[in-house]
Design a protein around this motif. Structure first.
Motif, PDB file in Angstrom:
ATOM      1  N   ILE A 141       0.850  -1.200   0.000  1.00  0.00           N
ATOM      2  CA  ILE A 141       0.000   0.000   0.000  1.00  0.00           C
ATOM      3  C   ILE A 141       0.883   1.247   0.000  1.00  0.00           C
ATOM      4  O   ILE A 141       1.853   1.321   0.762  1.00  0.00           O
ATOM      5  CB  ILE A 141      -0.957   0.026   1.216  1.00  0.00           C
ATOM      6  CG1 ILE A 141      -1.988  -1.106   1.093  1.00  0.00           C
ATOM      7  CG2 ILE A 141      -1.681   1.370   1.321  1.00  0.00           C
ATOM      8  CD1 ILE A 141      -2.939  -1.212   2.265  1.00  0.00           C
ATOM      9  N   PHE A 142       0.585   2.170  -0.889  1.00  0.00           N
ATOM     10  CA  PHE A 142       1.196   3.508  -0.845  1.00  0.00           C
ATOM     11  C   PHE A 142       0.072   4.523  -0.735  1.00  0.00           C
ATOM     12  O   PHE A 142      -0.980   4.365  -1.376  1.00  0.00           O
ATOM     13  CB  PHE A 142       1.963   3.831  -2.130  1.00  0.00           C
ATOM     14  CG  PHE A 142       3.065   2.865  -2.458  1.00  0.00           C
ATOM     15  CD1 PHE A 142       4.041   2.542  -1.525  1.00  0.00           C
ATOM     16  CD2 PHE A 142       3.135   2.293  -3.724  1.00  0.00           C
ATOM     17  CE1 PHE A 142       5.065   1.658  -1.848  1.00  0.00           C
ATOM     18  CE2 PHE A 142       4.153   1.409  -4.048  1.00  0.00           C
ATOM     19  CZ  PHE A 142       5.114   1.091  -3.112  1.00  0.00           C
ATOM     20  N   THR A 143       0.311   5.567   0.019  1.00  0.00           N
ATOM     21  CA  THR A 143      -0.660   6.667   0.037  1.00  0.00           C
ATOM     22  C   THR A 143       0.083   7.985  -0.014  1.00  0.00           C
ATOM     23  O   THR A 143       1.238   8.092   0.413  1.00  0.00           O
ATOM     24  CB  THR A 143      -1.532   6.657   1.310  1.00  0.00           C
ATOM     25  OG1 THR A 143      -0.672   6.885   2.436  1.00  0.00           O
ATOM     26  CG2 THR A 143      -2.276   5.359   1.483  1.00  0.00           C
ATOM     27  N   PRO A 163       7.254  -3.154  -8.068  1.00  0.00           N
ATOM     28  CA  PRO A 163       7.490  -2.179  -9.144  1.00  0.00           C
ATOM     29  C   PRO A 163       6.210  -1.773  -9.867  1.00  0.00           C
ATOM     30  O   PRO A 163       6.080  -0.612 -10.263  1.00  0.00           O
ATOM     31  CB  PRO A 163       8.435  -2.903 -10.107  1.00  0.00           C
ATOM     32  CG  PRO A 163       8.968  -4.067  -9.368  1.00  0.00           C
ATOM     33  CD  PRO A 163       8.114  -4.334  -8.184  1.00  0.00           C
ATOM     34  N   MET A 180       4.762   0.853  -7.859  1.00  0.00           N
ATOM     35  CA  MET A 180       5.589   2.059  -7.863  1.00  0.00           C
ATOM     36  C   MET A 180       5.523   2.784  -9.205  1.00  0.00           C
ATOM     37  O   MET A 180       5.795   3.972  -9.296  1.00  0.00           O
ATOM     38  CB  MET A 180       7.040   1.686  -7.525  1.00  0.00           C
ATOM     39  CG  MET A 180       7.196   1.174  -6.093  1.00  0.00           C
ATOM     40  SD  MET A 180       8.669   0.166  -5.883  1.00  0.00           S
ATOM     41  CE  MET A 180       9.902   1.409  -5.544  1.00  0.00           C
ATOM     42  N   ARG A 213       7.510  14.584  -5.883  1.00  0.00           N
ATOM     43  CA  ARG A 213       7.485  13.436  -4.980  1.00  0.00           C
ATOM     44  C   ARG A 213       6.604  12.338  -5.557  1.00  0.00           C
ATOM     45  O   ARG A 213       5.444  12.559  -5.884  1.00  0.00           O
ATOM     46  CB  ARG A 213       6.970  13.846  -3.596  1.00  0.00           C
ATOM     47  CG  ARG A 213       7.043  12.692  -2.589  1.00  0.00           C
ATOM     48  CD  ARG A 213       6.722  13.100  -1.153  1.00  0.00           C
ATOM     49  NE  ARG A 213       7.631  14.081  -0.582  1.00  0.00           N
ATOM     50  CZ  ARG A 213       8.878  13.811  -0.164  1.00  0.00           C
ATOM     51  NH1 ARG A 213       9.360  12.585  -0.287  1.00  0.00           N
ATOM     52  NH2 ARG A 213       9.631  14.751   0.337  1.00  0.00           N
ATOM     53  N   ASP A 232       5.138   6.591  -4.097  1.00  0.00           N
ATOM     54  CA  ASP A 232       5.798   5.698  -3.155  1.00  0.00           C
ATOM     55  C   ASP A 232       6.815   6.423  -2.279  1.00  0.00           C
ATOM     56  O   ASP A 232       7.478   5.786  -1.477  1.00  0.00           O
ATOM     57  CB  ASP A 232       6.448   4.520  -3.892  1.00  0.00           C
ATOM     58  CG  ASP A 232       7.297   4.945  -5.067  1.00  0.00           C
ATOM     59  OD1 ASP A 232       6.808   5.727  -5.901  1.00  0.00           O
ATOM     60  OD2 ASP A 232       8.462   4.520  -5.161  1.00  0.00           O
ATOM     61  N   GLY A 233       6.960   7.718  -2.442  1.00  0.00           N
ATOM     62  CA  GLY A 233       7.738   8.483  -1.474  1.00  0.00           C
ATOM     63  C   GLY A 233       8.890   9.306  -1.991  1.00  0.00           C
ATOM     64  O   GLY A 233       8.901  10.528  -1.832  1.00  0.00           O
ATOM     65  N   PRO A 234       9.897   8.669  -2.648  1.00  0.00           N
ATOM     66  CA  PRO A 234      11.083   9.438  -3.027  1.00  0.00           C
ATOM     67  C   PRO A 234      10.781  10.559  -4.026  1.00  0.00           C
ATOM     68  O   PRO A 234       9.766  10.531  -4.717  1.00  0.00           O
ATOM     69  CB  PRO A 234      11.999   8.385  -3.658  1.00  0.00           C
ATOM     70  CG  PRO A 234      11.524   7.088  -3.131  1.00  0.00           C
ATOM     71  CD  PRO A 234      10.058   7.240  -2.922  1.00  0.00           C
ATOM     72  N   VAL A 235      11.705  11.510  -4.069  1.00  0.00           N
ATOM     73  CA  VAL A 235      11.589  12.662  -4.962  1.00  0.00           C
ATOM     74  C   VAL A 235      12.459  12.411  -6.193  1.00  0.00           C
ATOM     75  O   VAL A 235      13.575  11.911  -6.083  1.00  0.00           O
ATOM     76  CB  VAL A 235      12.042  13.936  -4.218  1.00  0.00           C
ATOM     77  CG1 VAL A 235      12.146  15.114  -5.167  1.00  0.00           C
ATOM     78  CG2 VAL A 235      11.092  14.236  -3.070  1.00  0.00           C
TER      79      VAL A 235
END
Lengths: 758, 162, 87
Positions: free
Chosen positions: A184-186, A345, A348, A417, A420-423
């Protein structure tokens, strides 16, 4: 196209003839199946006729009694693995599952699952012997669909699988399940995002099981020597991971296994996991002779590959002026027999081309009675791209916005961003869209009725990992370069060119060789679009090592302090205008201490990822549903193209694989789980008669993490084609295709549905 | 096991005799008995074209030809395309045009192209694509292969004009 | 302080916080710091003193090549992501 003005390189960007080319056009190159050894035996693998069954008993006595049979092995000949995970370069692998895939333990989990193997004097005897192995099965109900496999009452494949929820398990269940992993990504507030949208579209998609389709079948030849050392000759994407997998499976030290790379006839991700080396090794151990095992084509389809079929649901919210406000994605990927689909992946990548504030992604890795899934070019991303890029196109159609403009408005760029988080660091998504928008193709008019144009974008991470290169300067000014990256598509030359550029010599002065695991430093797989990037960095480091040594040699010859000497423009320069070219200095090496050997490694660098945008024109035959691809253009951010011909080749080849995935390719299973099209005739990959020329636009946004700006190029070109073609079909025929492949029967059904609704 | 047969062929211009079982294919004999491993095996049922050789000038998938059927035939394989150390125009065109990536399909494409250009020295793109449709390539997307074949045709015609 | 992005599935352990600021010079120290603030998080990220199989660490926008030993700056972002293979 170059964003940095005139080229500043001498070798990079040129198109030398590949070093292994003559061997490959004259038939002299030795591929895995071409190995000849004295006393060679031939192995054949017996495979399960059932998709799901318990093995009650295996009796090999009749086979062993056949004249010419030298040994029979089963899972009992592979040491038990226990419950352990082993890091294999690209990630950790459950060894019990890997072992059970190589030779089935107590259950067979897909039709074609290896059960036993025979070594005999020739393949015909081995084949006959396989028929004499008596296997008693207790046939179980198979489950062949990802959503059905997730149901609580579905037949369960593996007793040891529980759902991994970020290191925990759902409290409710300690029962075995097919759902191996949840992701899960939010980001932001999805509900608020949808509330702010003027248009909200929700669509469901299905993609079929497809195979990498490399023309060379899997092969391995093993010799288990009396001293316990094992040599394996094989075609593989990664000699070091093949070595480690073989050693771990046979429970012998890694140092006791040597893998000798043969030329490899395609891989695309499917020749990383081992199937045959442990089988050949076990047969060799029993016979004391080398054993060669080659898969036939049906085994390649039924027991290797594939990439997962999937179910994907996408919901997208967009304002009237075309800004995405929210996205919600649900993805379920078929892992095949054992956990490990590229669901991570996939999750992502699903929104990776865009920049919007509110998103949720939920994904599941699900076991079904199909072969254990494996990487295939940007694993997981193509499925996701088909879904999201189709929804984006439909939104554009509803809002009357040009799809290129929509992507320019919402596209990802440096500083964004990810869900999934990283920039993102420096990336070229927008540049690829601009390149397509400006292309003559996109600007041109379609020529006739039933034609349509579609575009789509795609993303892949590209990986870094580890590589080693050793280069030796010859006294004649030549350089031999040894590397551990097996060469699937001309990478010997792209690596040699980076060494040549750094030393200021020609590509032809460098002779690259791919050598065995005893002869070069650890190198990760040829995959993940990493070789030209990471092995390239190793080659550059080796060249710099040579430069440092040559500076010292020149200083010695000139009797000056080394600090006054520099390596520049393909030679050394010293005080008072002293100058020697690389070649002149090489001639003098014998009098200054002999050989100069440079070593280079890479292991820390990571890539920034690559984007592509494709444009395609199709014609849909309204009578038959057949789709003809009329024109195709690939624009891709390739960083810096080292050898443009082979970069173009990657884009063209990836695009055509994507076209096959879009239009034809699919495993057909009957309800018993038997694949009905395990031949090239029926599993139809594109022929040259099916496709047009594939035009390429090389957008060069250098990756700052590589000295020359290399960006991996191999994988991302497979991502956009299914969506681009679906969008073109929508424009041509007015039907939105939501299932891959978009075969004539499916298109006709959609056309009839469209007409019935009118 | 049936009795072995003696078969005589002309292989790349040289007379060759070999012993084979009736069930053995020409491909198997070429590779395993005669050590001519330039001819590749991709599917063993005639679908992929990697094993294409010329039999009396005609392209055949050697996995579908029994070795005994080749009795008396002139067989040409990829090893017989170059003239000594001089590459044939088609080989040169494949190299210069980067028309191969992994290279496993290349011998088959080269033999099929040899047959095409012997039959039709000036093929159109459409004719090239039609004639080569039985040869599968999974790496290149065919663009550079088709261009190389057209280029080889030009080279051959130029060589003939000289 | 490093900013640790908490994976959605373990935010029940961080009272729903998506980002937790933690002191530390390596990823390992940051995880220890996180564990001391929000007990139970370490077990979800690590097993036998290693990052759990199937996960990777990204520090800022790069995949960390040294695992838990990866050094981080005072203002680094730390992400725990599914591992990626290639084709």
């Amino acid at each position: 196209m170059s964003t940095n003005g005139k080229p500043k390189y001498k070798v990079i960007g040129t198109r030398p003839i590949r070093h292994d080319g003559v061997d490959k056009v004259t038939g002299r190159a030795k591929y895995g199946a071409d190995i000849r050894l004295s006393g060679l035996l031939h192995g054949i693998v017996l495979r399960s006729p059932h998709a799901h069954a318990r093995i009650v008993r295996i009796d090999t006595s009749r086979a062993e009694a056949l004249a010419g049979v030298r040994a029979v092995v089963t899972a009992a000949d592979i040491p038990p693995q226990g419950d352990r995970m082993v890091e294999l370069g690209e990630g950790a692998v459950n060894m019990r599952h890997l072992s059970a895939n190589v030779l089935a333990h107590d259950k067979v989990l897909y039709k074609g699952h290896a059960v036993a193997a025979v070594a005999a004097d020739n393949v015909h005897i081995a084949e006959e012997a396989c028929k004499l192995i008596d296997v008693e099965y207790e046939v179980l109900e198979p489950v062949l669909d990802v959503l059905k496999a997730m149901l609580p009452d579905a037949p369960v494949l593996n007793d040891d699988v529980r759902t991994d929820v970020m290191g925990g398990s759902p409290a409710a269940s300690d029962r075995p399940t097919n759902v191996a992993r949840q992701i899960i990504f939010t980001k932001g507030d999805v509900q608020a995002g949808f509330a702010a949208a003027d248009v909200v579209l929700e669509r469901e998609f299905r993609t079929g099981t497809v195979h990498q389709g490399y023309i060379e079948p899997h092969n391995a030849t093993a010799m288990w020597n009396a001293n316990g050392k094992v040599t394996v000759w094989m075609s593989t994407q990664g000699i070091f991971t093949a070595r480690q997998q073989t050693a771990e499976l046979m429970r012998i030290p890694v140092a006791d296994v040597k893998v000798v790379p043969m030329e490899i006839g395609g891989g695309f991700g499917g020749k990383i996991s081992v199937y045959l080396p442990p089988v050949a090794a076990a047969l060799s151990k029993k016979t004391g002779r080398p054993v060669k095992v080659i898969m036939d084509r049906s085994a390649v389809f039924e027991a290797t590959g594939p990439t997962p079929a999937s179910y994907i649901k996408i919901k997208l919210g967009v304002t009237r002026d075309g800004m995405i406000t929210a996205g919600d994605a649900y993805l379920a990927y078929e892992a095949g027999a054992f956990p490990g689909s590229p669901i991570g992946p996939g999750c992502m990548c699903v929104f990776s081309c865009y920049d919007f504030p509110n998103a949720r992604v939920e994904g599941y890795d699900v076991c079904v009675n199909k072969p254990r899934s494996n990487a295939y070019r940007a694993p997981g991303s193509t499925n996701a791209a088909f879904a999201i890029e189709t929804v984006v196109d439909e939104v554009c159609q509803q809002l009357g916005i040009d799809p290129a403009d929509f992507r320019l408005k919402n596209g990802a760029k440096e500083g964004v961003r990810r869900v999934d988080g990283p920039v993102y660091s420096r990336i070229g998504m927008l540049e690829t869209v601009e390149a397509i928008k400006a292309s003559e193709h996109y600007q041109s008019k379609l020529a006739g009725p039933n034609q349509g144009r579609g575009i789509a974008s795609g993303y892949w991470f590209n990986i870094g990992l580890k590589s080693a290169v050793t280069a030796t300067v010859g006294y004649d000014g030549s350089v031999t370069l040894i590397e551990g990256s097996t060469d699937i598509g001309g990478s010997r030359t792209s690596i040699a060119m980076q060494l040549a550029e750094t030393l200021g010599i020609t590509a032809e002065q460098v002779t690259p060789s791919v050598v065995d695991t005893d002869s070069v430093g650890y190198t990760d797989v040829t995959g993940g679009s990493r070789v030209t990037f990471a092995t390239g960095i190793a080659a550059i480091e080796a060249a710099r090592d040579i430069q440092r040594q040559l500076v010292i040699r020149a200083a010695e010859l000139w009797e000056v302090d080394p600090s006054t000497v520099t390596y520049v423009d393909g030679g050394v320069s010293g005080p008072d205008g002293k100058r020697m070219t690389f070649e002149e200095l090489a001639h003098k090496l014998p009098e200054t201490g002999g050989p100069v050997i440079g070593n280079g490694t890479s292991g820390k660098a990571t890539q920034a990822g690559a984007f592509g945008t494709h444009c395609v024109d199709v014609e849909v035959d309204p009578e038959t549903g057949k789709v003809q691809v009329l024109r195709y253009t690939v624009a891709q951010d390739v960083g810096t193209a080292i050898h443009p011909s082979y970069v173009e080749g990657q884009l063209q080849g990836g695009a055509v694989q994507g076209i096959g995935w879009a239009l034809n390719e699919e495993y057909w299973y009957d309800d018993k789980g038997s694949m009905r099209n395990a031949t090239y005739l029926d599993y139809r990959i594109p022929t040259c008669y099916d496709v047009p020329m594939i035009d390429t636009i090389l957008v060069e946004v250098p990756d700052p993490q590589h000295p020359y700006g290399v960006r991996g190029v191999g994988e991302v070109p497979i991502c956009p084609p299914p969506a681009a073609i679906a969008n073109a079909i929508a424009a041509a025929a007015g039907v939105r295709m939501k299932q891959l492949p978009m075969s004539p029967p499916r298109i006709m059904s959609a056309i009839w549905e469209r007409d019935a609704a009118k | 096991m049936a009795k072995k047969r003696v078969v005589s062929i002309k292989l790349n211009g040289d007379p060759v005799e070999f012993l084979c079982e009736p069930r053995q294919t020409l491909l198997e004999v070429l590779r395993d008995t005669l050590d001519m491993t330039g001819t590749k095996e991709g599917c063993s049922n005639g679908n992929c074209g990697a094993c294409t050789v010329l039999m009396d000038g005609r392209p055949v998938t050697s996995c579908l030809v029994l070795a005994v059927e080749a009795e008396g035939a002139e067989v040409r394989t990829v090893e017989g395309v170059a003239c000594g150390s001089h590459l044939a125009p088609v080989q040169q065109a494949f190299l210069e045009g980067a028309a191969l990536q992994c290279g496993i399909c290349t011998p088959g494409f080269i033999m099929q192209t040899e047959a095409l250009l012997a039959e039709n020295p000036s093929p159109t793109e459409e004719q090239v694509r039609f004639y080569l449709a039985g040869n599968l390539c999974r790496c290149t997307g065919y663009d550079k292969i088709v261009r190389a074949v057209m280029c080889a045709a030009d080279k051959r015609r130029a060589a003939m004009d000289d | 302080m490093a900013r640790v992005f908490i994976p959605a599935q373990i935010r029940d352990l961080t009272d729903g916080q998506e980002v937790v600021e933690v002191n530390g010079t390596t990823v390992r120290e940051v995880i220890e710091g996180l564990e001391s603030i929000h007990p139970g998080t370490r077990e979800r990220l690590c097993r036998d003193g290693q990052l759990r199989p199937g996960l990777m660490i990204a520090v800022d926008s790069s995949v960390a090549s040294s695992g838990l030993r990866t050094s981080i700056n005072r203002d680094s972002e730390v992400h725990f992501l599914p591992a990626i293979g290639g084709g």
